[in-house]
Design a protein around this motif. Structure first.
Motif, PDB file in Angstrom:
ATOM      1  N   UNK A 137       0.858  -1.180   0.000  1.00 50.68           N
ATOM      2  CA  UNK A 137       0.000   0.000   0.000  1.00 50.68           C
ATOM      3  C   UNK A 137       0.896   1.234   0.000  1.00 50.68           C
ATOM      4  N   UNK A 138       0.787   2.095  -1.012  1.00 49.57           N
ATOM      5  CA  UNK A 138       1.601   3.306  -1.032  1.00 49.57           C
ATOM      6  C   UNK A 138       1.275   4.210   0.162  1.00 49.57           C
ATOM      7  N   UNK A 139       2.223   5.073   0.511  1.00 48.23           N
ATOM      8  CA  UNK A 139       2.091   5.902   1.715  1.00 48.23           C
ATOM      9  C   UNK A 139       0.905   6.855   1.625  1.00 48.23           C
ATOM     10  N   UNK A 140       0.628   7.418   0.431  1.00 46.03           N
ATOM     11  CA  UNK A 140      -0.486   8.359   0.334  1.00 46.03           C
ATOM     12  C   UNK A 140      -1.829   7.660   0.549  1.00 46.03           C
ATOM     13  N   UNK A 141      -1.936   6.424   0.104  1.00 43.75           N
ATOM     14  CA  UNK A 141      -3.167   5.670   0.368  1.00 43.75           C
ATOM     15  C   UNK A 141      -3.222   5.189   1.811  1.00 43.75           C
ATOM     16  N   UNK A 142      -2.072   4.886   2.362  1.00 43.97           N
ATOM     17  CA  UNK A 142      -2.017   4.380   3.742  1.00 43.97           C
ATOM     18  C   UNK A 142      -2.507   5.449   4.725  1.00 43.97           C
ATOM     19  N   UNK A 143      -2.204   6.734   4.413  1.00 43.11           N
ATOM     20  CA  UNK A 143      -2.652   7.829   5.288  1.00 43.11           C
ATOM     21  C   UNK A 143      -4.161   8.026   5.235  1.00 43.11           C
ATOM     22  N   UNK A 144      -4.817   7.615   4.146  1.00 42.96           N
ATOM     23  CA  UNK A 144      -6.253   7.813   4.005  1.00 42.96           C
ATOM     24  C   UNK A 144      -7.068   6.727   4.711  1.00 42.96           C
ATOM     25  N   UNK A 145      -6.428   5.638   5.106  1.00 47.88           N
ATOM     26  CA  UNK A 145      -7.141   4.545   5.779  1.00 47.88           C
ATOM     27  C   UNK A 145      -7.345   4.936   7.242  1.00 47.88           C
ATOM     28  N   UNK A 146      -8.573   4.810   7.742  1.00 45.78           N
ATOM     29  CA  UNK A 146      -8.831   5.190   9.146  1.00 45.78           C
ATOM     30  C   UNK A 146      -8.022   4.334  10.117  1.00 45.78           C
ATOM     31  N   UNK A 147      -7.648   4.916  11.275  1.00 42.84           N
ATOM     32  CA  UNK A 147      -6.876   4.145  12.253  1.00 42.84           C
ATOM     33  C   UNK A 147      -7.727   2.996  12.822  1.00 42.84           C
ATOM     34  N   UNK A 148      -7.086   1.893  13.103  1.00 41.08           N
ATOM     35  CA  UNK A 148      -7.754   0.738  13.664  1.00 41.08           C
ATOM     36  C   UNK A 148      -8.323  -0.201  12.606  1.00 41.08           C
TER      37      UNK A 148
END
Length: 101
Positions: free
Chosen positions: A13-24
């Protein structure tokens, strides 16, 4: 892996997409959907149809014009005595003179 598509296909998962995923969020259940590549079939077929239609319209216009002109000539020749003739004169070359005569 040079392209982002290769990273996604490999499961990274690229970093920009990883930041968009909600925590948990459980990362094993994340599905990333990619947009399908653009298909050029539709625009090409549309262009061919437009060109073919334009040629067909021009041919119909030429055919109708020829019929109208022929009917006008036939009506004029029947009523007014006007005639229209097409004469083809062929220009034949004379045979070269024979050698020795």
């Amino acid at each position: 892996m040079r392209l982002p598509d290769e990273q996604l296909r490999a499961g990274h998962i690229p970093a920009d997409l990883y930041r968009q995923i909600p925590p948990g969020t459980d990362m094993r259940q994340v599905v990333i959907v990619q947009q399908a590549p653009r298909s050029y079939t539709g625009p090409i077929v549309l262009t061919l149809l437009v060109v073919t239609g334009s040629i067909a319209v021009l041919l119909v216009i030429a055919y109708v014009t020829q019929i109208i002109a022929a009917s006008i000539v036939s009506v004029l020749s029947a009523t007014c005595g006007v005639s229209y003739t097409i004469s083809r004169t062929s220009k034949r070359k004379k045979a070269p003179p024979a050698l020795g005569k």
